[in-house]
Design a protein around this motif. Structure first.
Motif, PDB file in Angstrom:
ATOM      1  N   GLU A  15       1.920   2.973   2.263  1.00  0.00           N
ATOM      2  CA  GLU A  15       2.840   3.012   3.414  1.00  0.00           C
ATOM      3  C   GLU A  15       4.199   2.407   3.066  1.00  0.00           C
ATOM      4  OE1 GLU A  15       2.126   4.432   6.371  1.00  0.00           O
ATOM      5  OE2 GLU A  15       0.163   5.011   5.582  1.00  0.00           O
ATOM      6  N   CYS A  65       0.875  -1.173   0.000  1.00  0.00           N
ATOM      7  CA  CYS A  65       0.000   0.000   0.000  1.00  0.00           C
ATOM      8  C   CYS A  65       0.917   1.229   0.000  1.00  0.00           C
ATOM      9  CB  CYS A  65      -0.908  -0.016   1.224  1.00  0.00           C
ATOM     10  SG  CYS A  65       0.012   0.046   2.768  1.00  0.00           S
ATOM     11  N   CYS A 104      -2.288   2.062   7.125  1.00  0.00           N
ATOM     12  CA  CYS A 104      -3.260   2.401   6.087  1.00  0.00           C
ATOM     13  C   CYS A 104      -4.680   2.011   6.492  1.00  0.00           C
ATOM     14  CB  CYS A 104      -2.904   1.704   4.776  1.00  0.00           C
ATOM     15  SG  CYS A 104      -3.202  -0.066   4.819  1.00  0.00           S
ATOM     16  N   HIS A 123       0.324  -6.502   1.376  1.00  0.00           N
ATOM     17  CA  HIS A 123      -0.896  -7.039   1.994  1.00  0.00           C
ATOM     18  C   HIS A 123      -1.353  -8.315   1.291  1.00  0.00           C
ATOM     19  CE1 HIS A 123      -1.996  -3.944   4.895  1.00  0.00           C
ATOM     20  NE2 HIS A 123      -1.558  -3.035   4.029  1.00  0.00           N
ATOM     21  N   CYS A 149      -1.687  -2.399   9.757  1.00  0.00           N
ATOM     22  CA  CYS A 149      -0.936  -1.405   8.979  1.00  0.00           C
ATOM     23  C   CYS A 149      -1.538  -0.014   9.195  1.00  0.00           C
ATOM     24  CB  CYS A 149      -1.020  -1.799   7.510  1.00  0.00           C
ATOM     25  SG  CYS A 149      -0.124  -0.714   6.402  1.00  0.00           S
TER      26      CYS A 149
HETATM   27 ZN   LIG Z   1      -1.172  -0.985   4.416  1.00  0.00          ZN
END
Ligand SMILES: [Zn+2]
Length: 432
Positions: free
Chosen positions: A249, A247, A311, A254, A309
């Motif tokens: 980040e 993602c 996100c 993922h 995470c």
């Molecule tokens: Zn993430």
């Protein structure tokens, strides 16, 4: 941005219950429809009616690449071929090719997973996505193609190769996202530079790179040279090509846990390793119909991260793939992955992006590692004594960081072979 926020942010407990239900259903399904798995499960003493789900996961037998080869081409399929809508096949670089089949639902699930990934690294309908992965039996091209279209982006299906044309179309059609191998991105940016194109002045904003292991330092190099954000993508042809990405980040990939159940094991003992420990990634496909895989040994070495995470996605992450278990180089008792060597090399500013590891065995039986590295275009070194000093400095750094003893040879920029697909970074002459 989320593609499917309800699933992507599903609370961990709910996700686990979902996996539990799907795992039990999977065991029933393969027992009833796959002669291969019925035999395997019987041999392991597993009866679907007694199987309790996640608690019994480690009792399930592993599935390996050799199983696909032994049942070539379609002996492990769990549906009749009339329900299969597409085949893909591996390149067979390490033996007989393996064939993978997909039902219409399998294709939908694959596309859905990659849509989540693309959106998680910022791709939207505003983007022009240039797909420079090969189209055809290899899953990279078509995988990205359908997902990028479904996200609503404009797809530019250039496939691999013909770099001059890739750059021309990239400029003319205002490509904003490129998907290819990291080594091809390095080649493309070098080619652009030599032909007077500054990628920083194009519309390119993002790159999604995979199909070969690459290091964090290479990410930095690509980002600095091209001004884009570079993201990692993971998938294997057996699991369904590209499926999972980082993602925004940029701290792990993922894994969509509603469709895939992951474990990390010690490749030697087959036992699960402790949390945060390095090991082989093992995946059970919870939704695949045509070719479900139970505890599939990917051969890829990574670390699993279950922490939520930043996100907001609750699905677990795997860290950057270090390499394949069988790519590990063992020289004089030291185990090292090429990606770890790359990581050290790329930290040295005078070193360019291309390198080659050569392994030889001397007459006295000792193994010798030679690493050829290109001098960076920007390095202002021409004196022989300075080159010798640089070679010594690189060798010392490899020794101190990885405990690797190597002979380092610095060569001129542009000397080493370039690759338009997967790079070949290791030549092992010890077995010849
Ligand atoms: Zn993430």
């Amino acid at each position: 941005m989320f593609w499917d926020p309800r699933i992507e942010r599903m609370p961990e407990k709910e996700l686990e219950e979902y996996q539990e239900r799907k795992l039990k259903a999977l065991i029933f399904r393969v027992y009833n429809h796959s002669p291969f798995y019925r035999k395997r499960l019987k041999e392991a003493g597993i009866n679907p009616w007694d199987f309790s789900g996640l608690r019994d996961l480690t009792k399930l037998p592993f599935t390996k690449k050799q199983d696909l080869r032994d049942t070539y081409p379609t002996g492990m399929f769990s549906v009749p071929i009339s329900q299969v809508v597409r085949f893909h096949a591996s390149s067979g670089t390490t033996g007989k090719p393996t064939v993978v089949g997909y039902t219409a639902n399998d294709i939908d699930m694959w596309v859905e997973c990659l849509c989540r990934g693309l959106v998680s690294c910022g791709v939207s309908r505003e983007d022009v996505v240039q797909i420079s992965y090969g189209y055809g039996l290899f899953t990279g091209g078509l995988g990205f193609h359908y997902a990028a279209e479904k996200v609503g982006a404009t797809v530019l299906p250039t496939s691999a190769g013909n770099t001059a044309r890739q750059i021309e179309l990239m400029k003319d059609l205002k490509t904003t996202v490129i998907a290819c191998t990291p080594s091809y991105m390095l080649y493309l940016s070098e080619y652009a530079y030599k032909t007077g194109v500054d990628l920083k002045e194009t519309n390119l904003k993002r790159g999604i790179f995979g199909a070969e292991p690459w290091s964090e330092e290479t990410r930095k190099r690509i980002e600095e040279k091209t001004g884009i954000d570079a993201y990692d993508v993971y998938g294997t042809s057996e699991l369904s090509g590209p499926l999972f990405t980082e993602c925004t980040e940029k701290c792990g990939i993922h894994i969509w846990a509603d469709h895939f159940l992951v474990e990390i094991i010690d490749p030697k003992t087959g036992e699960q390793v402790g949390e945060g420990e390095k090991g082989e990634l093992v995946v059970t496909t919870l939704s695949k119909e045509a070719l479900p895989l139970i505890r599939w040994r990917t051969g890829d070495i990574t670390i699993l991260e279950n922490e939520k995470c930043a996100c907001g996605r609750t699905h677990p992450r795997i860290m950057r793939i270090l390499g394949r278990a069988d790519d590990m180089i063992i020289v004089r008792g030291v185990n090292v992955f090429p990606s770890q060597i790359e990581h050290v090399l790329m930290q040295i500013p005078e070193v360019g992006e291309h390198y080659l590891i050569i392994l030889d065995r001397e007459e006295n039986g000792l193994d010798v590692m030679t690493i050829q590295v290109e001098l960076s275009e920007k390095a202002e070194i021409d004196k022989v004594s300075d080159i010798l000093e640089l070679e010594k400095r690189i060798a010392e750094k490899l020794k101190s960081v990885l405990n690797v003893t190597a002979k380092v040879e610095v060569v001129n920029p542009g000397t080493l072979q370039r690759f338009e697909g997967k790079a070949k970074r290791v030549i092992d002459r010890r077995k010849i």
